[in-house]
Design an enzyme around this catalytic site. Sequence first.
Site, mmCIF file in Angstrom:
data_model
loop_
_atom_site.group_PDB
_atom_site.id
_atom_site.type_symbol
_atom_site.label_atom_id
_atom_site.label_comp_id
_atom_site.label_asym_id
_atom_site.label_seq_id
_atom_site.Cartn_x
_atom_site.Cartn_y
_atom_site.Cartn_z
ATOM 1 N N ILE A 56 -2.966 47.546 6.842
ATOM 2 C CA ILE A 56 -3.634 46.322 7.174
ATOM 3 C C ILE A 56 -4.531 45.755 6.227
ATOM 4 O O ILE A 56 -4.842 44.547 6.055
ATOM 5 C CB ILE A 56 -4.493 46.890 8.587
ATOM 6 N N SER A 59 -2.504 43.968 3.665
ATOM 7 C CA SER A 59 -2.009 42.628 4.215
ATOM 8 C C SER A 59 -3.276 41.680 4.395
ATOM 9 O O SER A 59 -3.090 40.421 4.169
ATOM 10 C CB SER A 59 -1.282 42.756 5.597
ATOM 11 N N GLU A 60 -4.291 42.167 4.694
ATOM 12 C CA GLU A 60 -5.534 41.281 5.084
ATOM 13 C C GLU A 60 -6.279 40.671 3.986
ATOM 14 O O GLU A 60 -6.529 39.404 4.061
ATOM 15 C CB GLU A 60 -6.213 42.015 6.214
ATOM 16 N N SER A 61 -6.563 41.619 3.169
ATOM 17 C CA SER A 61 -7.462 41.016 2.262
ATOM 18 C C SER A 61 -7.052 41.551 0.803
ATOM 19 O O SER A 61 -7.819 41.150 -0.212
ATOM 20 C CB SER A 61 -8.921 41.893 2.516
ATOM 21 N N TYR A 167 3.344 38.787 9.770
ATOM 22 C CA TYR A 167 2.161 39.398 9.639
ATOM 23 C C TYR A 167 2.585 41.062 9.977
ATOM 24 O O TYR A 167 2.541 41.863 9.131
ATOM 25 C CB TYR A 167 1.040 39.305 10.323
#
Length: 187
Positions: A56, A59-61, A167
């Site tokens: 996560i 992928s997110e930041s 995502y």
Amino acid sequence: MSFGKRAAWILLVLASVFLLLNTPVVWKWMYPIKYEQQIVTAALKYKVDPHLVLAIIRSESGFATDRVSKKGAVGLMQLMPETAQWIVNEAGFRPKDSQYLYDPVMNIEIGTWYLDFLLSRYDGDIVKVIAAYNAGPGKVNGWLASEQWNGTRDTVEDIPYGETRQYVQRVLYYHDRYKNIYDFQLR
């Protein structure tokens, strides 16, 4: 040098390069971990797979604590301020200040608590959890109820939102990579 010898040398060089690239050192360089202790601590506390937390965050930041999305999601785990405030109230967190989503420890703690919440809601099904983390549980519940998506990994391409579909695929990809590279001894 004859063609046969040249081909043999090329094959030897290619095999050596492949073996060099297929080592744990290279894989860990390609899939690094920042904030490992904080991730493992939160994963232990909330009984969440640390590989999922890593996937996560990646992928997110990309492990950037100061990342803010166009939609306003903040920090390592890209939490929407409204969702984060709900979690803070629900879980009884006590942030030090109003900038708590930029604090890696607090962001990981809140995000991992939320993953645990979603895992409970979706009976441990990480595919549905990942989709809900991105699109929200209301959307995922709607897709499942209307049978637009059956919630399985095999049917990720049926997710109605392209952003969420991509995502989920990306997070699953990173989850698999981190799981193959890192072995966390959780007690």
